[in-house]
Design a protein around this motif. Structure first.
Motif, mmCIF file in Angstrom:
data_model
loop_
_atom_site.group_PDB
_atom_site.id
_atom_site.type_symbol
_atom_site.label_atom_id
_atom_site.label_comp_id
_atom_site.label_asym_id
_atom_site.label_seq_id
_atom_site.Cartn_x
_atom_site.Cartn_y
_atom_site.Cartn_z
ATOM 1 N N THR A 9 0.839 -1.195 0.000
ATOM 2 C CA THR A 9 0.000 0.000 0.000
ATOM 3 C C THR A 9 0.878 1.251 0.000
ATOM 4 O O THR A 9 2.068 1.193 0.305
ATOM 5 C CB THR A 9 -0.927 0.025 1.233
ATOM 6 O OG1 THR A 9 -0.129 -0.060 2.419
ATOM 7 C CG2 THR A 9 -1.917 -1.133 1.193
ATOM 8 N N ALA A 10 0.258 2.385 -0.322
ATOM 9 C CA ALA A 10 0.971 3.656 -0.387
ATOM 10 C C ALA A 10 1.517 4.056 0.978
ATOM 11 O O ALA A 10 0.999 3.638 2.025
ATOM 12 C CB ALA A 10 0.040 4.741 -0.909
ATOM 13 N N LEU A 11 2.564 4.875 0.955
ATOM 14 C CA LEU A 11 3.216 5.357 2.161
ATOM 15 C C LEU A 11 2.977 6.849 2.319
ATOM 16 O O LEU A 11 2.773 7.562 1.334
ATOM 17 C CB LEU A 11 4.719 5.087 2.087
ATOM 18 C CG LEU A 11 5.103 3.621 1.947
ATOM 19 C CD1 LEU A 11 6.553 3.488 1.505
ATOM 20 C CD2 LEU A 11 4.872 2.888 3.252
ATOM 21 N N GLU A 57 10.541 9.756 8.146
ATOM 22 C CA GLU A 57 10.089 8.373 8.027
ATOM 23 C C GLU A 57 9.010 8.285 6.951
ATOM 24 O O GLU A 57 8.344 9.272 6.650
ATOM 25 C CB GLU A 57 9.486 7.880 9.349
ATOM 26 C CG GLU A 57 10.463 7.819 10.482
ATOM 27 C CD GLU A 57 9.808 7.405 11.786
ATOM 28 O OE1 GLU A 57 10.472 6.675 12.532
ATOM 29 O OE2 GLU A 57 8.665 7.819 12.069
ATOM 30 N N LEU A 58 8.860 7.087 6.425
ATOM 31 C CA LEU A 58 7.742 6.774 5.538
ATOM 32 C C LEU A 58 6.813 5.868 6.332
ATOM 33 O O LEU A 58 7.231 4.810 6.820
ATOM 34 C CB LEU A 58 8.225 6.091 4.261
ATOM 35 C CG LEU A 58 9.070 6.966 3.344
ATOM 36 C CD1 LEU A 58 9.578 6.153 2.157
ATOM 37 C CD2 LEU A 58 8.299 8.180 2.858
ATOM 38 N N ILE A 59 5.572 6.283 6.456
ATOM 39 C CA ILE A 59 4.603 5.594 7.308
ATOM 40 C C ILE A 59 3.708 4.686 6.479
ATOM 41 O O ILE A 59 3.126 5.113 5.488
ATOM 42 C CB ILE A 59 3.717 6.617 8.054
ATOM 43 C CG1 ILE A 59 4.567 7.648 8.801
ATOM 44 C CG2 ILE A 59 2.727 5.914 8.976
ATOM 45 C CD1 ILE A 59 5.427 7.116 9.892
ATOM 46 N N SER A 60 3.619 3.431 6.924
ATOM 47 C CA SER A 60 2.647 2.495 6.359
ATOM 48 C C SER A 60 1.552 2.329 7.396
ATOM 49 O O SER A 60 1.735 1.621 8.397
ATOM 50 C CB SER A 60 3.282 1.138 6.054
ATOM 51 O OG SER A 60 2.277 0.204 5.703
ATOM 52 N N ALA A 72 -1.285 0.867 6.975
ATOM 53 C CA ALA A 72 -1.851 -0.478 6.874
ATOM 54 C C ALA A 72 -1.050 -1.500 7.678
ATOM 55 O O ALA A 72 -1.613 -2.374 8.323
ATOM 56 C CB ALA A 72 -1.920 -0.905 5.410
ATOM 57 N N ALA A 73 0.267 -1.379 7.667
ATOM 58 C CA ALA A 73 1.124 -2.317 8.395
ATOM 59 C C ALA A 73 1.433 -1.843 9.807
ATOM 60 O O ALA A 73 1.935 -2.613 10.628
ATOM 61 C CB ALA A 73 2.432 -2.538 7.632
ATOM 62 N N GLY A 74 1.177 -0.558 10.079
ATOM 63 C CA GLY A 74 1.497 -0.013 11.390
ATOM 64 C C GLY A 74 2.998 0.112 11.604
ATOM 65 O O GLY A 74 3.489 -0.099 12.710
ATOM 66 N N LEU A 75 3.720 0.466 10.521
ATOM 67 C CA LEU A 75 5.176 0.575 10.591
ATOM 68 C C LEU A 75 5.648 1.907 10.043
ATOM 69 O O LEU A 75 4.990 2.510 9.191
ATOM 70 C CB LEU A 75 5.833 -0.552 9.781
ATOM 71 C CG LEU A 75 5.625 -1.969 10.275
ATOM 72 C CD1 LEU A 75 6.171 -2.967 9.249
ATOM 73 C CD2 LEU A 75 6.294 -2.171 11.625
ATOM 74 N N ALA A 76 6.811 2.331 10.526
ATOM 75 C CA ALA A 76 7.466 3.548 10.035
ATOM 76 C C ALA A 76 8.847 3.158 9.527
ATOM 77 O O ALA A 76 9.667 2.632 10.288
ATOM 78 C CB ALA A 76 7.576 4.579 11.143
#
Length: 65
Positions: A28-30, A38-41, A43-47
């Motif tokens: 998915t887009a970041l 940071e680039l935030i996902s 959907a995954a709950g990650l940075a």
């Protein structure tokens, strides 16, 4: 570091690059967090970190949100 130097470090990611990059887990887009570099996902709950202007898109380098 000077104030100008700090501002220079908070660079935006090239919009074309950001449109190409996706989360390696969810595809998915970041979202670019300029202040945290940071680039935030969401959907995954990650940075994913951006180091020296280069996105590090390794899951093991990402931090949980």
């Amino acid at each position: 570091m000077s104030i100008q130097g700090a501002k220079d470090e908070l660079q935006a990611i090239d919009p074309q690059l950001l449109s190409i990059l996706v989360c390696p887990i969810t595809r998915t887009a970041l979202v670019h967090d300029t202040e945290a570099q940071e680039l935030i996902s969401e959907a995954a709950g990650l940075a994913y970190p951006i180091r020296d202007g280069i996105p590090v898109m390794l899951v093991e380098e990402a931090r949980p949100l």
